[in-house]
Every structure is written in C-alpha cells, then in structure tokens.
Design an enzyme around this catalytic site. Structure first.
Site, short mmCIF file in Angstrom:
data_model
loop_
_atom_site.label_atom_id
_atom_site.label_comp_id
_atom_site.label_asym_id
_atom_site.label_seq_id
_atom_site.Cartn_x
_atom_site.Cartn_y
_atom_site.Cartn_z
N ARG A 233 0.85 -1.19 0.00
CA ARG A 233 0.00 0.00 0.00
C ARG A 233 0.89 1.24 0.00
O ARG A 233 1.80 1.36 0.83
CB ARG A 233 -0.89 0.05 1.26
CG ARG A 233 -1.74 -1.18 1.49
CD ARG A 233 -2.92 -1.25 0.54
NE ARG A 233 -3.78 -2.39 0.85
CZ ARG A 233 -3.59 -3.60 0.36
NH1 ARG A 233 -2.58 -3.86 -0.44
NH2 ARG A 233 -4.42 -4.59 0.68
N GLU A 262 -2.72 7.18 -7.93
CA GLU A 262 -2.38 6.51 -9.18
C GLU A 262 -3.26 7.05 -10.31
O GLU A 262 -4.47 7.22 -10.11
CB GLU A 262 -2.58 4.99 -9.03
CG GLU A 262 -1.67 4.40 -7.97
CD GLU A 262 -1.85 2.90 -7.77
OE1 GLU A 262 -2.59 2.27 -8.55
OE2 GLU A 262 -1.24 2.36 -6.83
N HIS A 279 1.73 -0.52 -10.50
CA HIS A 279 0.83 -1.44 -9.80
C HIS A 279 0.62 -2.72 -10.60
O HIS A 279 -0.53 -3.12 -10.89
CB HIS A 279 -0.51 -0.77 -9.49
CG HIS A 279 -1.09 -1.21 -8.19
ND1 HIS A 279 -1.60 -0.34 -7.25
CD2 HIS A 279 -1.24 -2.43 -7.65
CE1 HIS A 279 -2.05 -1.01 -6.20
NE2 HIS A 279 -1.84 -2.30 -6.42
#
Length: 306
Positions: A233, A262, A279
C-alpha cells in the site's frame, strides 16, 4: 442479469472469465475508459447493474448508496479491500468477496525481481547504456544481508520462501501475528518495528491497511544504504520521508508498485535509483487468469447463479 467490470485489463490475460460470464447469459458492462474509474464515473457505471467485478475504484458509502437499489454483489479481483466500505455494503445487503490466494506467487516473484535489480543497480546501468555510456557499477549480493519483512500474511510468507535459496538473515515484524510455527527458527521475529528497522539492509512491505507506518523518524532509524520495497500500500510510507532519505543517501534503492495516488506523477520520478512500476505486481498471465476466474465464480455464487 447485468454485471459491470471495473478493472481496465479484465479479460486481457485470458478470455476464460469473460466466457464464463457469457455461459450464464450475463450482460457484461465493460469499463468504458480503459483506466481506473473516478467516484462519479463508477456511480454512473453501476446504474442498473446486479453485480460489479471490482478493481481499485472507490466503492465508498456515497457510491454504494447511489447503487444499492440494484447492486447485490461486489467481487474484488485481488486481496486489498481498502477501497470498499464493507460495513456499509453489508448493511444495505450487498455481498462482498475477494480473491486472496491468486496474487501470492506473482507479487512475491515481482518483489524478488525488484530487489535483485536494485542490488545490482540494473536501473542505473541500463539507463547509462541507453544513453551511450558504458559504465560498470559495483552492486551488492543478497547473500549475507539482513532482509526485513513487514507483514507476514500470504505474500509475506511466500516472499520468505523465495528468499530461502539465498544466505540472508530474515527479520519479521507483524503485530497481528499469533505464535506461529511457520516462522523458521533461523528467522528473527521482531517485537517492535524499530527493532526491524535498525537491523535490516532490505525492508519489504507486505502489510495490509492504509495507516502510515514509516515517516521521517522511522527512516532515520534505518541502516545507511537501506533498500526499501513496497508492493503493498502506498499509504504505508510517507513520500516526503522517502525523498529526504534518498537525498541524504540513507536510502540506496527504492521500489514502489503501490502509490498514494495513481497514476503517480510525484517527486520520486527524478531518481535513477528508484524503480517504479504501475501497480503490476499481479500482472502475469497465470495470476490474472486465476484471480479473474475466481472473482467471476464468487459473484455468480453471490448472485445465486451458481
């Protein structure tokens, strides 16, 4: 019956999850933007649908409140559920599921890939060579280093397993972990985060939750030349603390696959010794297929189709 799709890459690794939905006559509402949906976009996307195959789009009380008349089930593709207000969903009768087993192997592999790349200065030497400069740099071996693992759930345990082929000392910190025989007797279980930070040459984050664990004070507690890895995270580590650690040389290398926002466009983009990936820890064909098929099976069960 209508099911909306959240993840922009759903079905790209394999057509099987799409075919499974079609097999049961489901009307599929694809992600219309090819990216993560905003709050307003997901509210619009969920109008009149029975279920959502979810990614990381915000599924807070406002979104669920706007969708609760038709929405009956949410199936998250992946482990993390921070983007879903689970108590509120349950209070309005929306069933929620995830796919905790699918990402384990893929994320652990990716973490090792990033670690070895940073130790051997692959990002820096690759950049130099592309710029026309033949520059050799002396890196470090993983053998003989202390590796700290923060969070010892499925992925933390798998990462420990992939480290077993190297002669490194492992330190583990997980305040929620009960007495557990799965921790190797050679490993050090740390009672405090400070104990791990002071001993580790490499720190890898596999913790859940969004509470900040690392700020400037914690970075100062780390060994000089530390390498930090975060596939968990973005919120776990303060961005300003990372910048200061990089500028001072306290942090020798950094890999992030999870971010505060993001797509990421922040200060860390300027550092050659920072490896940034969008990611993609779960982005292998095998992992995506496994998670997406499991999510489809979960939502079909929750909707009473299976």
């Amino acid at each position: 019956m209508k099911i909306a799709i959240g993840p922009s890459s759903f079905g790209e690794a394999s057509s099987e999850p799409i075919e499974l939905l079609k097999k049961y006559g489901i009307e599929i509402i694809p992600n219309p933007y090819g990216r993560r949906l905003t709050e307003d976009e997901i509210i619009e996307h969920l109008k009149g649908v029975d279920g959502l195959i979810a990614g990381l789009e915000p599924l807070n009380q406002k979104v669920l409140d706007a969708s609760k008349e038709s929405l009956k089930a949410i199936a998250r593709v992946g482990i993390g559920m921070n983007n879903v207000d689970i108590p509120y969903a349950q209070s309005v009768g929306i069933k929620v599921s995830n796919t905790p087993d699918g990402p384990t192997e893929s994320v652990a592999e990716m973490t090792l890939t990033a670690l070895l790349s940073l130790l051997r200065m692959v990002p820096q030497t690759n950049k130099k060579l592309h710029e026309g400069e033949w520059k050799k740099m002396i890196g470090r071996s993983l053998n003989g280093l202390n590796v700290g693992i923060i969070g010892y759930g499925r992925i933390g345990r798998k990462f420990r397993k992939v480290l077993s082929g190297f002669s490194c000392q492992v330190f583990i910190f997980d305040p929620y972990l009960q007495e557990d025989s799965s921790i190797d007797k050679k490993d050090v279980r740390c009672d405090t985060l400070k104990e791990l930070l002071e001993n580790a040459d490499v720190i890898s984050f596999h913790a859940a939750g969004a509470e900040e664990m690392i700020g400037i004070e914690e970075v100062n507690q780390m060994k000089d030349g530390v390498i930090i890895l975060n596939s968990a995270r973005g919120e776990l580590i303060n961005e300003e603390a990372l910048v200061k650690g990089l500028d001072s040389g306290k942090i020798q290398g950094l890999w992030l696959d999870a971010f505060w926002q993001e797509p990421y466009k922040g200060a860390l983009l300027k550092y050659d010794n920072v490896l940034l990936t969008p990611h993609v820890g779960t982005y292998t064909e095998q992992c995506r297929k496994s998670m997406e098929v499991s999510a489809v099976q979960n939502i079909l069960k929750d909707l009473g189709v299976l």
